[in-house]
Design an enzyme around this catalytic site. Structure first.
Site, PDB file in Angstrom:
ATOM      1  N   ASP A 208       0.861  -1.186   0.000  1.00 57.11           N
ATOM      2  CA  ASP A 208       0.000   0.000   0.000  1.00 57.11           C
ATOM      3  C   ASP A 208       0.900   1.240   0.000  1.00 57.11           C
ATOM      4  OD1 ASP A 208      -2.171   1.807   0.470  1.00 57.11           O
ATOM      5  OD2 ASP A 208      -3.315   0.151   1.315  1.00 57.11           O
ATOM      6  N   HIS A 231       2.176   2.167  -3.117  1.00 50.29           N
ATOM      7  CA  HIS A 231       1.272   3.139  -3.731  1.00 50.29           C
ATOM      8  C   HIS A 231       1.788   4.568  -3.622  1.00 50.29           C
ATOM      9  CE1 HIS A 231      -2.374   0.182  -3.261  1.00 50.29           C
ATOM     10  NE2 HIS A 231      -1.384  -0.312  -3.973  1.00 50.29           N
TER      11      HIS A 231
END
Ligand SMILES: *[C@@H]1O[C@H](CO)[C@@H](O)[C@H](O)[C@H]1NC(C)=O
Ligand SMILES: *[C@@H]1O[C@H](CO)[C@@H](O)[C@H](O)[C@H]1NC(C)=O
Ligand SMILES: *[C@@H]1O[C@H](CO)[C@@H](O)[C@H](O)[C@H]1NC(C)=O
Ligand SMILES: *[C@@H]1O[C@H](CO)[C@@H](O)[C@H](O)[C@H]1NC(C)=O
Ligand SMILES: *[C@@H]1O[C@H](CO)[C@@H](O)[C@H](O)[C@H]1NC(C)=O
Ligand SMILES: *[C@@H]1O[C@H](CO)[C@@H](O)[C@H](O)[C@H]1NC(C)=O
Ligand SMILES: *[C@@H]1O[C@H](CO)[C@@H](O)[C@H](O)[C@H]1NC(C)=O
Ligand SMILES: *[C@@H]1O[C@H](CO)[C@@H](O)[C@H](O)[C@H]1NC(C)=O
Ligand SMILES: *[C@@H]1O[C@H](CO)[C@@H](O)[C@H](O)[C@H]1NC(C)=O
Ligand SMILES: *[C@@H]1O[C@H](CO)[C@@H](O)[C@H](O)[C@H]1NC(C)=O
Length: 388
Positions: A208, A231
């Site tokens: 993430d 991310h």
């Protein structure tokens, strides 16, 4: 009297034994920890913590020695401690219980540190969260002003590898954080309600966000971080469920995004209140990401609502490299508009010749300076000699 003296002598010897160099070393093995990777060493950590926290000398150190793996269940280390400086050195591995062993009502934290000003956690050891796809912070630091963390390797967090909350003057450096691509919610480092935080010289690869700067964060400096997979480095998300949140005074410099999903972004939820302002991304190298330059005020494709956070005074400068399709620059602002967005010296090309890099703007206002490629027609062009 004789008894008293020999008592004193024994007391001094015991004390001397536990002082090495100028500092008192509280070796976790001396507290009965097995360090074999499957015995439960939680008790030893709790006992050692008690001694550390009441130690007078500012040089007392809780030592987790190399060559051992310590299985530790959910534990809360709580301050305030007697000394203004509290040291934990980790050279071995600290291992979380498996998901099955964790038990049913899953509290969202594994090792939490609460109310400990002056905490330092360093060494070359490993924090192994042993899991993914379940929700817990591996290391939670709450109300730990003057926190310093360096040198450690953090792997397989059950969710966030480190979460710093309500803390001031924090330094995280030389960290190495690794979770598999695709593991859910495994942010590298999250900051919430924290002020004057520096994160530098670190390598982060997660499923993430590599770093997420959340509500209440101010004066955040991120320098020399490599992110991928992951991310990207995000401000937000802010304003979920109509919350009022703010983030300001953030600088992200000299970072590399390689093998990451996205790179620099600010994300807010429609319906939220507050603001994100004075945020700079500078000298950013990007290799094959989606959305390398991204302001997303419709986070999770949520439709526009009456309220929105105000985004202003944002600079993207010296950002270069490749994206995987046309979405090189996306400034998707709420109806209230983003103000004073500056793009300066940007050169992002697409690796897909059929989808050349382009820019999308909604309600974005500001200017471009020097070469900006792709062109961002919604922003005005400022040249040195023409101030128009
Ligand atoms: C710790 O410091 C306090 C106050 O200075 C003192 O009274 C106490 O004896 C000290 N304890 C030890 C174990 O040194
Ligand atoms: C950990 O921090 C202490 C205190 O700042 C320092 O003396 C020590 O050298 C550091 N150790 C490592 C391995 O970074
Ligand atoms: C970074 O941490 C490693 C141990 O993980 C250590 O060997 C190295 O000296 C540290 N580097 C710096 C610049 O502190
Ligand atoms: C940047 O961080 C890396 C570790 O990720 C380190 O090896 C390197 O020395 C740092 N660069 C600078 C200029 O400090
Ligand atoms: C903007 O943020 C930087 C830190 O990134 C800070 O040094 C500066 O003072 C801030 N500017 C204003 C006008 O607050
Ligand atoms: C820009 O960042 C890269 C790392 O991405 C670094 O090697 C380089 O020195 C930085 N340039 C400047 C001018 O700081
Ligand atoms: C850029 O990313 C691609 C795909 O992940 C990879 O094959 C390539 O080695 C990367 N380039 C660099 C310079 O790291
Ligand atoms: C934007 O920055 C300028 C100059 O630093 C400052 O005067 C202005 O108040 C800032 N705007 C906002 C909305 O903070
Ligand atoms: C625009 O934002 C930049 C960066 O935060 C700031 O330096 C500049 O002063 C701002 N300009 C205005 C007119 O607010
Ligand atoms: C952008 O980078 C590409 C690839 O490095 C280069 O070919 C191109 O000339 C650059 N464009 C500008 C406007 O500098």
């Amino acid at each position: 009297m004789g008894l008293f003296l020999s008592g004193l002598l024994i007391f001094s010897i015991v004390l001397c034994n536990s002082w090495v160099g100028q500092g008192q070393i509280l070796d976790i093995l001396k507290y009965g920890a097995k360090g074999d990777g499957y015995s439960d060493d939680t008790k030893a950590f709790e006992e050692a913590w008690k001694d550390l926290c009441k130690a007078n000398r500012s040089t007392a150190t809780l030592l987790v020695p190399a060559g051992h793996t310590f299985l530790v269940r959910q534990t809360r280390f709580e301050g305030p401690c007697k000394s203004p400086r509290v040291y934990i050195q980790i050279f071995g591995t600290i291992l979380a219980p498996t998901r099955e062993a964790w038990g049913a009502p899953c509290d969202k934290r594994w090792l939490s540190f609460y109310g400990i000003p002056g905490l330092t956690v360093n060494g070359s050891g490993t924090i192994n969260g042993q899991g993914q796809d379940w929700w817990a912070n591996a290391l939670l630091f709450e109300r730990c002003d003057n926190l310093q963390i360096s040198g450690l390797t953090h792997i397989n967090g059950p969710a966030f590898h480190m979460h710093v909350v309500h803390s001031k003057d924090v330094s995280i450096s030389n960290a190495s954080i690794h979770s598999p691509l695709g593991s859910h919610n495994t942010d590298g480092i999250d900051l919430t309600n924290s002020i004057r935080v520096s994160i530098r010289d670190s390598i982060i690869g997660t499923g993430d966000d590599c770093i997420a700067i959340k509500g209440g964060s101010q004066f955040i400096s991120i320098n020399n971080v490599t992110c991928g997979p992951g991310h990207g480095i995000s401000v937000g998300s802010l304003g979920e469920d109509g919350q009022e949140e703010f983030v300001e005074h953030v600088s992200v410099t000299n970072c590399i995004f390689n093998g990451a999903d996205s790179a620099t972004k600010i994300k807010t939820w429609p319906g939220g209140k507050g603001y994100a302002k004075n945020i700079t991304f500078q000298n950013i190298s990007i290799n094959q990401t989606n959305y390398p330059v991204f302001i997303d005020q419709h986070y999770m494709h949520t439709p526009e609502q009456n309220d929105a956070l105000k985004v202003s005074n944002i600079t993207f400068s010296n950002i270069y490299g490749t994206c995987i399709d046309e979405n090189a620059v996306v400034l998707d602002c709420a109806k209230i508009g983003c103000d004073n967005i500056t793009l300066k010296q940007i050169n992002i090309t697409s690796i897909d010749p059929k989808k050349p890099a382009s820019a999308i703007c909604n309600n974005a206002h500001g200017k471009t300076i020097d070469i900006v490629s792709p062109l961002v027609p919604c922003l005005s062009i400022k040249r040195h000699l023409y101030l128009g």
